[in-house]
Motif scaffolding. Structure first.
Motif, PDB file in Angstrom:
ATOM      1  N   PHE A 216     104.222  21.508  51.957  1.00 27.99           N
ATOM      2  CA  PHE A 216     105.166  22.127  51.030  1.00 27.99           C
ATOM      3  C   PHE A 216     105.567  23.503  51.535  1.00 27.99           C
ATOM      4  O   PHE A 216     104.718  24.329  51.838  1.00 27.99           O
ATOM      5  CB  PHE A 216     104.529  22.296  49.646  1.00 27.99           C
ATOM      6  N   TYR A 217     106.843  23.758  51.613  1.00 24.85           N
ATOM      7  CA  TYR A 217     107.341  25.109  51.821  1.00 24.85           C
ATOM      8  C   TYR A 217     108.803  25.126  51.399  1.00 24.85           C
ATOM      9  O   TYR A 217     109.484  24.110  51.473  1.00 24.85           O
ATOM     10  CB  TYR A 217     107.160  25.565  53.284  1.00 24.85           C
ATOM     11  N   ALA A 218     109.253  26.287  50.970  1.00 26.18           N
ATOM     12  CA  ALA A 218     110.591  26.356  50.394  1.00 26.18           C
ATOM     13  C   ALA A 218     111.692  26.113  51.424  1.00 26.18           C
ATOM     14  O   ALA A 218     112.819  25.795  51.062  1.00 26.18           O
ATOM     15  CB  ALA A 218     110.800  27.704  49.714  1.00 26.18           C
TER      16      ALA A 218
ATOM     17  N   LEU B  26     111.554  23.746  53.575  1.00 25.31           N
ATOM     18  CA  LEU B  26     111.413  22.346  53.984  1.00 25.31           C
ATOM     19  C   LEU B  26     111.778  21.446  52.798  1.00 25.31           C
ATOM     20  O   LEU B  26     110.913  21.036  52.025  1.00 25.31           O
ATOM     21  CB  LEU B  26     109.964  22.087  54.421  1.00 25.31           C
ATOM     22  N   PRO B  27     113.070  21.138  52.632  1.00 23.84           N
ATOM     23  CA  PRO B  27     113.524  20.479  51.395  1.00 23.84           C
ATOM     24  C   PRO B  27     112.844  19.146  51.118  1.00 23.84           C
ATOM     25  O   PRO B  27     112.537  18.840  49.967  1.00 23.84           O
ATOM     26  CB  PRO B  27     115.019  20.278  51.630  1.00 23.84           C
TER      27      PRO B  27
ATOM     28  N   GLY C 140     109.905  18.212  51.763  1.00 25.72           N
ATOM     29  CA  GLY C 140     108.455  18.270  51.557  1.00 25.72           C
ATOM     30  C   GLY C 140     107.735  17.633  52.732  1.00 25.72           C
ATOM     31  O   GLY C 140     106.515  17.476  52.715  1.00 25.72           O
ATOM     32  N   TYR C 141     108.489  17.229  53.724  1.00 20.47           N
ATOM     33  CA  TYR C 141     107.907  16.746  54.983  1.00 20.47           C
ATOM     34  C   TYR C 141     108.919  16.965  56.085  1.00 20.47           C
ATOM     35  O   TYR C 141     110.115  17.014  55.838  1.00 20.47           O
ATOM     36  CB  TYR C 141     107.510  15.261  54.907  1.00 20.47           C
TER      37      TYR C 141
END
Lengths: 506, 491
Positions: A103-105, A107-108, A110-111
């Protein structure tokens, strides 16, 4: 060319670091992320480009809207295959995309869609020159395709962060080397060579300032002899624990990071401690590395094959087609320049380091003394271009003018010394070398009568020197200088020499 | 106006073509029926009546000129899993908030291309995870059927419970649905309707909110086998936007309904005779075998030895993919956002508030089975077993042309009966998951009523891409069963 498997004793010693408890050696492996030169992203039709407004190059797929699916961009695959061929690497007929989940903002999805255990390109190698002209080989472990992430912007508001997804989904090639570099210099030389190859292939523009070529550096230290044991056995147990350093985005930083990190690790071990496997961040302002996360804190990326994509199958016929379209690669060009033009390895290297330079040189060298053309290109032109901040593509002196200048030297119209003057005029835009020579009356005096007259005059005015030169033939140079001065530098130096020797009897 | 709603899609299309009624009349009749029934059944979560009437008028204009597609003027319901341009799409999850797509799923776009009319979005289990339609953010769907002598509200099955309930209660002529482990076939069986899941890759997944990418397939729930064939034909077709879409022609399936099935070899897998299966399901299966025998089929006993591993395999593969597919619902770009002090808190709050318990359970299971140290023991093993299950079928196809099984191990149960016991709930999929794991087409046909007066279904599983044969067989079963029962309109 002989390639090194292990170093000679002299090479090894030059790289050793003196610690408190003895000598140490550095071992470096690199993960280079090269942005694929492509007009559109790896799995969406969105445009790729530098300088667009925030979120202007984002498709529904890039923003990971519900129900959106990736479709592989065939051109990016072609670029990866092309790069693999350029790295003399194995092209895997079947590879697979996997999801790397976190998860990171930026990285839309989520992978990140990447390749894990089945990359498109397998083992290869890169031949690298050191600064002293010697060569070493870096083994390539793999090259795989993956998506880049977006960018977070933190400085627009004190309480909020913003996301720009323009870069999200852009195709990257991750090129993983074996730990085959033994110094910061070798590491930078490898990246430079890799960059040259990518630019030759047209698969990455190599622009490090824009972040189109980035490197993560794995550094460890070991005692002399351990590395050779690793190379013999392939077992990493002979090597020290490595740390991965991120945020190394220039050659200068790479040198600083490696040197700092090696020292840090040596100090830890010599103080009785243990190096922990971790990811570290390079801080360019302080010139040091600091811990980002330890092995225990490392993400569990939960890789698994992406069920939205079929296995990637690359047909032999396609690989052959791509092979045929490959340009002459830097190493081949260097070897050809040495054999075809009789250039030194150094000159050849300088000329092939950019395709445009090599092309320029080959245009200028047609029918001319190739070595002379190489000298003029590397010594005069490239030096001047660098000084004035020009690229060879926008050189004010075209290859035809270098050719003409060399032709004028070759046929004795001007001397090498005058040629420098001519070059200056040509650089200043006064016209072609021929035109400049005529305009400024720089034609070399080969008229022996005129030279003889000048010599006679000088001999008459300096009888003591005429006497002295008979015992000290090396004083001839003084006469040559005087003749050149008298003729405004236009006298043919060879003719001056011959006549002087005859007249002075030396 | 019930005369216009209790007819099949085929009858309606014929009536439209012969100008017996207009699409607007047909549509308004359905609107009226929905308005009356929906407060009781909760099948529709978002009626789109204005749009429906507009679409109907446009269809009427075409029909008047003798133009129009295969579904011209036919009012349908759309499962809320399908993204519909300008119409809120939530997958019945709070996490999507009021998300309104700017794009249309390929499957629904195909339906509109052929002239269908959209009545509204249909209820479903949240993210299609459930077998009773009780996990929806909009509350459960009620089955129009009631057990004899009982007034208890029953489940229509799930996850396409809204689709099944709406079709069974005559609230649309047919509905889109999706099937990851049985979500079309089980609700069809529970409501006396026909539901087919095509071969994996026949229907594009583009624009359908993903649950488990390697298993998800869209298909219709319909009032008859022929209706199902008409709808499926319109829904399918190659789509370059879905890399797993098959580039194969779509056969004229309606023409296969009613074709002779004489000489077809029907496999009866012994492994589907599970412990504790009610006698009436056994009896129904025997009856189905007898019907197909009478129709000239050859009955062959077969073995699908890895069947018993199908459900556990499914409950590893599906949650694994779901845990990754649902990662995008993070509150950053669209849907619901629950603020937090930092990014991690924003994720935690958004996902804690946005997802329901069943979704959370599956995300956790999926995350677990993909984790380092467990991946090989669970996920990799599950993929191996999945291959074995597919090989079982490959073996079977050397001996038979289709396989006949019950659709479900029981009829519809009461709402609330199994919602506290996930494993009991998962067992609903025991006969249906195998077709998803092997990517095969499967159809459920209503075949009779149980002792409690509730409908029961039989399932036909076909060879890859051989929907044609199972449509013919389903047609034969339908004819033999002469299933005419309808739920009483108690609302």
């Amino acid at each position: 060319m002989r390639r090194r498997m292990t170093d000679t004793v002299a090479e090894r010693e030059s790289k050793q670091i003196q610690g408190r408890t003895g000598l140490w050696e550095i071992v470096i492996g690199l993960e280079v992320h090269a942005q694929v030169s492509s007009k559109s992203k790896l799995f969406s039709g969105a445009a790729v480009g530098f300088g667009a407004g925030p979120n202007e190059q984002v498709s529904l797929v890039d923003a990971a809207m519900p129900g959106m699916l990736p479709v592989l961009n065939r051109f990016c695959v072609e670029q990866a295959v092309r790069t693999g061929l350029g790295l003399k690497a194995q092209i895997n007929r079947k590879s697979r995309f996997a999801r790397k989940n976190y998860f990171y903002a930026d990285l839309p999805q989520g992978y990140q869609i990447s390749q894990f255990d089945e990359p498109i390109v397998g083992e290869g190698e890169v031949e690298v020159e050191r600064e002293d002209g010697s060569f070493f080989t870096v083994r390539i472990e793999r090259l795989h395709l993956e998506q880049d992430a977006g960018k977070l912007i933190h400085d627009l508001s004190p309480t909020e962060s913003f996301v720009d997804l323009n870069r999200a989904g852009t195709a990257l090639m991750e090129i993983v080397s074996r730990p085959d570099m033994r110094s910061a210099e070798e590491a930078t030389a490898y990246v430079q060579k890799l960059r040259t190859i990518l630019i030759y292939l047209g698969t990455c523009d190599g622009d490090m300032e824009k972040g189109n070529l980035r490197a993560d550096v794995n550094v460890s230290v070991c005692r002399p002899g351990d590395y050779e044991k690793y190379r013999e056995t392939g077992s990493f147990k002979h090597l020290g624990t490595r740390c991965e350093i991120k945020n190394v985005n220039s050659f200068r930083f790479m040198r600083a990071a490696v040197e700092y990190e090696a020292r840090r690790q040596i100090e830890i071990i010599e103080d009785g401690g243990k190096v922990l496997q971790e990811t570290r961040l390079f801080d360019p302002t302080k010139g040091e590395t600091r811990s980002m996360r330890s092995k225990e804190e490392a993400h569990d990326y939960r890789y698994f094959p992406d069920p939205d994509l079929l296995p990637l199958v690359v047909e032999d016929a396609w690989i052959e087609e791509i092979k045929k379209s490959l340009p002459e690669l830097p190493d081949d060009k260097r070897r050809r320049f040495m054999s075809q033009y009789g250039l030194s390895s150094y000159d050849a290297n300088v000329l092939i380091s950019e395709q445009a330079r090599a092309d320029f040189y080959e245009k200028a060298a047609v029918g001319r003394d190739a070595k002379l053309v190489a000298n003029w290109t590397t010594n005069e032109l490239l030096a001047r271009l660098t000084k004035d901040g020009h690229d060879i593509e926008d050189s004010p002196v075209p290859p035809e003018h270098i050719a003409e200048l060399v032709a004028l030297i070759e046929d004795g119209t001007i001397s090498s010394k005058i040629a420098k003057q001519v070059f200056d005029y040509v650089w200043a835009g006064e016209g072609s070398p021929k035109a400049v020579v005529e305009k400024h009356g720089l034609v070399q005096v080969t008229d022996t009568g005129a030279i003889e007259a000048a010599i006679d005059q000088i001999m008459a005015a300096n009888p003591d020197k005429v006497e002295a030169v008979k015992d000290k033939p090396q004083a001839l140079g003084w006469f040559v200088g005087q003749v050149m001065k008298a003729t405004g530098g236009k006298a043919n130096p060879a003719a001056v020499n011959d006549i002087l020797k005859a007249k002075l009897g030396v | 106006m019930s005369a216009l709603t209790n007819i099949t899609l085929k009858a309606a299309l014929d009536g439209l073509k012969s100008k017996a009624f207009t699409s607007e009349e047909l549509t308004r009749a359905h609107v009226e029926a929905i308005e009356k029934a929906n407060p009781h059944l909760n099948a529709y979560v978002l009626p789109t009546f204005e749009r429906a009437v507009e679409m109907a008028k446009a269809s009427d204009a075409k029909l008047a000129k003798g133009e129009g597609g295969d579904l011209e003027g036919a009012p349908l319901g759309i499962k809320d899993l399908f993204c519909t341009e300008g119409v809120r799409t939530t997958a019945c999850s709070n996490i999507l908030g009021e998300f309104t797509p700017t794009y249309e799923s390929t499957v629904t776009a195909n339906l509109w291309r052929d002239g269908a009319v959209m009545l509204g979005k249909l209820n479903m289990d949240e993210f299609a995870m459930g077998s009773s339609n009780e996990t929806s953010r909009f509350g459960p769907v009620v089955n129009p059927w009631k057990a004899k002598g009982s007034n208890a509200a029953l489940t229509p099955g799930g996850s396409s419970g809204g689709s099944a309930s709406a079709v069974a209660a005559d609230l649309c002529l047919g509905a889109t649905a999706s099937d990851t482990g049985g979500s079309i076939r089980q609700p069809a069986a529970f409501t006396g309707t026909v539901g087919i899941k095509p071969t994996y890759g026949r229907a594009s997944r583009w624009g359908i909110v993903a649950f488990a990418s390697s298993l998800d397939q869209a298909g219709p729930i319909a009032k008859s086998v022929e209706d199902a064939a008409i709808l499926l034909k319109s829904m399918c077709g190659h789509d370059a936007k879905d890399s797993t879409s098959l580039d194969v022609p779509t056969p004229d399936w309606p023409s296969f309904v009613g074709k002779s099935v004489k000489g077809l070899r029907i496999g009866v897998p012994k492994e589907y005779r599970v412990d504790g299966m009610p006698e009436e399901i056994e009896a129904l299966w025997r009856q189905g075998i007898a019907w197909l025998k009478d129709a000239g089929c050859e009955i062959v006993d077969i073995s699908l030895p890895h069947t018993k591993y199908a459900l556990p395999t499914y409950y590893i593969v599906a949650p694994a993919e779901a845990s990754s597919n649902l990662a995008r619902y993070d509150g950053v770009r669209y849907g619901k956002r629950a603020e937090g002090k930092n990014l991690i808190e924003l994720y935690e709050n958004t996902r804690a508030e946005g997802f329901g318990n069943e979704v959370k359970r599956r995300v956790l299971i999926g995350t677990y089975v993909l984790s380092a140290g467990y991946y090989d023991a669970y996920y990799v093993k599950a993929l191996k077993v999945r291959r074995r299950i597919a090989q079982d079928f490959d073996q079977a196809w050397t001996k038979v042309d289709a396989i006949l099984t019950p659709s479900t191990p029981s009829g519809a149960f009461a709402l609330g009966d199994k919602s506290a016991d996930p494993v009991a709930m998962y067992l609903n999929d025991i006969f249906t998951v195998t077709a998803n794991l092997a990517g095969l087409p499967g159809i459920s046909v209503p075949a009779g009523l149980g002792a409690d007066g509730l409908p029961l279904g039989l399932q036909l599983i076909g060879k890859p891409l051989d929907e044609s044969t199972i449509f013919s067989l389903a047609g034969a079963l339908e004819q033999a069963a002469a299933f005419k029962a309808k739920p009483e309109k108690w609302w």
